[in-house]
Design a protein around this motif. Structure first.
Motif, short mmCIF file in Angstrom:
data_model
loop_
_atom_site.label_atom_id
_atom_site.label_comp_id
_atom_site.label_asym_id
_atom_site.label_seq_id
_atom_site.Cartn_x
_atom_site.Cartn_y
_atom_site.Cartn_z
N ASN A 98 -47.08 -40.62 42.52
CA ASN A 98 -46.71 -39.21 42.36
C ASN A 98 -46.26 -38.66 43.71
OD1 ASN A 98 -49.51 -39.43 43.22
ND2 ASN A 98 -49.67 -37.21 42.96
N LEU A 99 -45.02 -38.25 43.80
CA LEU A 99 -44.45 -37.74 45.04
C LEU A 99 -43.89 -36.35 44.79
CD1 LEU A 99 -42.50 -40.96 46.08
CD2 LEU A 99 -44.65 -40.15 47.07
N PHE A 124 -38.40 -36.84 41.18
CA PHE A 124 -38.04 -36.14 39.95
C PHE A 124 -39.15 -36.23 38.90
CE2 PHE A 124 -37.02 -40.23 38.17
CZ PHE A 124 -36.92 -40.07 36.79
N LEU A 125 -40.17 -37.04 39.16
CA LEU A 125 -41.39 -37.08 38.35
C LEU A 125 -42.56 -36.76 39.27
CD1 LEU A 125 -40.66 -40.39 36.38
CD2 LEU A 125 -40.36 -38.05 35.53
N PRO A 126 -42.75 -35.49 39.63
CA PRO A 126 -43.65 -35.17 40.73
C PRO A 126 -45.11 -35.02 40.36
CG PRO A 126 -42.57 -33.18 39.98
CD PRO A 126 -41.99 -34.31 39.17
N ASP A 127 -45.44 -34.96 39.07
CA ASP A 127 -46.83 -34.67 38.71
C ASP A 127 -47.33 -35.68 37.68
OD1 ASP A 127 -46.01 -33.72 36.06
OD2 ASP A 127 -45.35 -31.90 37.08
N ALA A 128 -48.62 -35.58 37.38
CA ALA A 128 -49.27 -36.55 36.51
C ALA A 128 -48.69 -36.54 35.11
CB ALA A 128 -50.77 -36.27 36.47
N PHE A 149 -50.18 -30.40 47.11
CA PHE A 149 -48.98 -29.76 47.64
C PHE A 149 -48.06 -29.33 46.51
CE2 PHE A 149 -44.65 -29.85 49.41
CZ PHE A 149 -44.81 -28.91 50.43
N HIS A 150 -48.04 -30.09 45.42
CA HIS A 150 -47.24 -29.74 44.24
C HIS A 150 -47.96 -28.71 43.36
CE1 HIS A 150 -44.10 -30.33 41.30
NE2 HIS A 150 -44.99 -30.59 40.35
N ARG A 151 -49.14 -28.29 43.79
CA ARG A 151 -49.97 -27.31 43.07
C ARG A 151 -50.49 -27.85 41.74
NH1 ARG A 151 -47.01 -24.56 46.66
NH2 ARG A 151 -47.84 -22.61 47.50
N GLU A 152 -50.83 -29.12 41.76
CA GLU A 152 -51.49 -29.74 40.62
C GLU A 152 -52.96 -29.95 40.95
OE1 GLU A 152 -50.01 -33.01 37.83
OE2 GLU A 152 -50.94 -34.17 39.46
N ASP A 153 -53.83 -29.66 40.00
CA ASP A 153 -55.25 -29.90 40.16
C ASP A 153 -55.48 -31.42 40.13
OD1 ASP A 153 -57.97 -30.22 39.96
OD2 ASP A 153 -58.21 -29.01 38.15
N PRO A 154 -55.95 -32.02 41.24
CA PRO A 154 -56.09 -33.48 41.24
C PRO A 154 -57.14 -34.00 40.26
CG PRO A 154 -57.00 -32.53 43.25
CD PRO A 154 -56.28 -31.43 42.54
N SER A 155 -58.12 -33.18 39.91
CA SER A 155 -59.08 -33.62 38.89
C SER A 155 -58.38 -33.81 37.55
CB SER A 155 -60.21 -32.59 38.74
OG SER A 155 -61.00 -32.54 39.91
N TYR A 156 -57.51 -32.87 37.20
CA TYR A 156 -56.72 -33.02 35.97
C TYR A 156 -55.79 -34.23 36.09
CZ TYR A 156 -53.05 -32.45 32.56
OH TYR A 156 -52.15 -32.70 31.55
N GLY A 157 -55.12 -34.35 37.23
CA GLY A 157 -54.16 -35.43 37.40
C GLY A 157 -54.79 -36.79 37.28
N LEU A 158 -55.94 -36.97 37.87
CA LEU A 158 -56.63 -38.27 37.80
C LEU A 158 -56.98 -38.63 36.36
CD1 LEU A 158 -58.89 -37.94 40.94
CD2 LEU A 158 -57.14 -39.69 40.60
#
Length: 279
Positions: free
Chosen positions: A155-156, A160-164, A190-199
């Motif tokens: 995830n970068l 163009f696919l920046p989030d989980a 930095f992308h303003r995603e909650d990493p707990s949700y993303g994981l």
């Protein structure tokens, strides 16, 4: 081995201008570290600069010292598998194909790849970029299988696919179970995603977690505690989803030796396991 060294693997990004890969591994091993991610960079470790004998020597060096390479990481600064021009896509895939072969020669489980970058002013339609991304996987994933390694997508925030959600959905649609995900918590924040949700969202393909700190205004991979990443919330999430690999410290600073140690010690104080699970 110091407890902080046993708890985390170490990425070599901060050393690419100062050390060859072999010298860097020796330097970090002297500090007690044994698990690594080597960044591909000319003068540090680069496929065209690493002949067969040097590959054998590096692999022997790792085995004789009981050091482990978890990943090779191709920084996605100079390449773009979803570029508008065929020439750039071909060049990018050529470089990545060489990296896949190197990963296989070194016995590395995964090569980290970015999904491709849009033009920030006038991006290509997402469907077109997705087609280019899938075409890249069509070339890289079978090569990785033949070489005994895998392709892992990160995830970068500039991709163009920046989030989980976007990354997991794209790989679910591609439907190749060998293609994994490396989830970077600083990139997420930095992308303003909650990493707990993303994981939790990427749990089925999660192969590795990258740890560093950042804020929202300036993109960084700083010492833990210098930004706003909610590290203390993450160990229960990783335990819940059954994450089994060592977390990877990707600290990119001018004083990496002390900043890696400081980051590890701060994470342990926040509740991260003092003994890692990855070996």
């Amino acid at each position: 081995m110091p407890p902080h060294a046993a708890a985390f693997a170490v990425n070599t990004y901060a050393y690419v201008l100062s050390h060859s890969a072999k010298d860097c591994l020796a330097h970090l091993a002297a500090q007690g570290h044994a698990d690594f991610e080597l960044v591909l960079f000319p003068g540090h470790l680069w496929p065209s600069e690493t002949e067969a004998s040097a590959r054998r020597s590096l692999r022997s060096h790792l085995a004789s010292r009981q050091l482990r390479l978890i990943t090779l990481n191709m920084p996605n600064i100079d390449i773009n598998v979803a570029a508008a021009s065929k020439e750039m896509r071909d060049y990018s895939l050529s470089q990545l194909s060489d990296a896949v072969v190197l990963a296989g020669d070194l016995g590395v489980p995964g090569l980290i790849v970015g999904p491709g970058k849009p033009n920030p002013l006038f991006p290509l339609p997402k469907a077109r970029m997705m087609g280019y991304f899938y075409a890249a996987l069509d070339r890289l994933a079978p090569l990785a299988e033949r070489c005994g390694t895998q392709i892992w997508i990160e995830n970068l925030p500039f991709a163009f696919l920046p989030d989980a959600d976007k990354l997991a959905a794209a790989l679910d649609q591609y439907a190749n179970p060998s293609v994994g995900i490396v989830y970077d918590v600083a990139n997420a924040v930095f992308h303003r995603e909650d990493p707990s949700y993303g994981l939790e969202r990427v749990r089925d393909r999660l192969r590795l977690v990258h740890l560093s700190d950042t804020g929202h205004e300036v993109y960084r991979h700083d010492t833990v505690g210098s930004g706003i990443v909610p590290f203390a919330a993450l160990p229960p999430v990783l335990a819940k989803i059954g994450y089994a690999e060592l977390p990877m410290l990707e600290i990119i600073t001018g004083t990496p030796d002390i900043d890696i140690q400081t980051s590890a010690e701060k994470l342990i104080a926040m509740g991260w396991p003092a003994q890692g699970r990855g070996r």
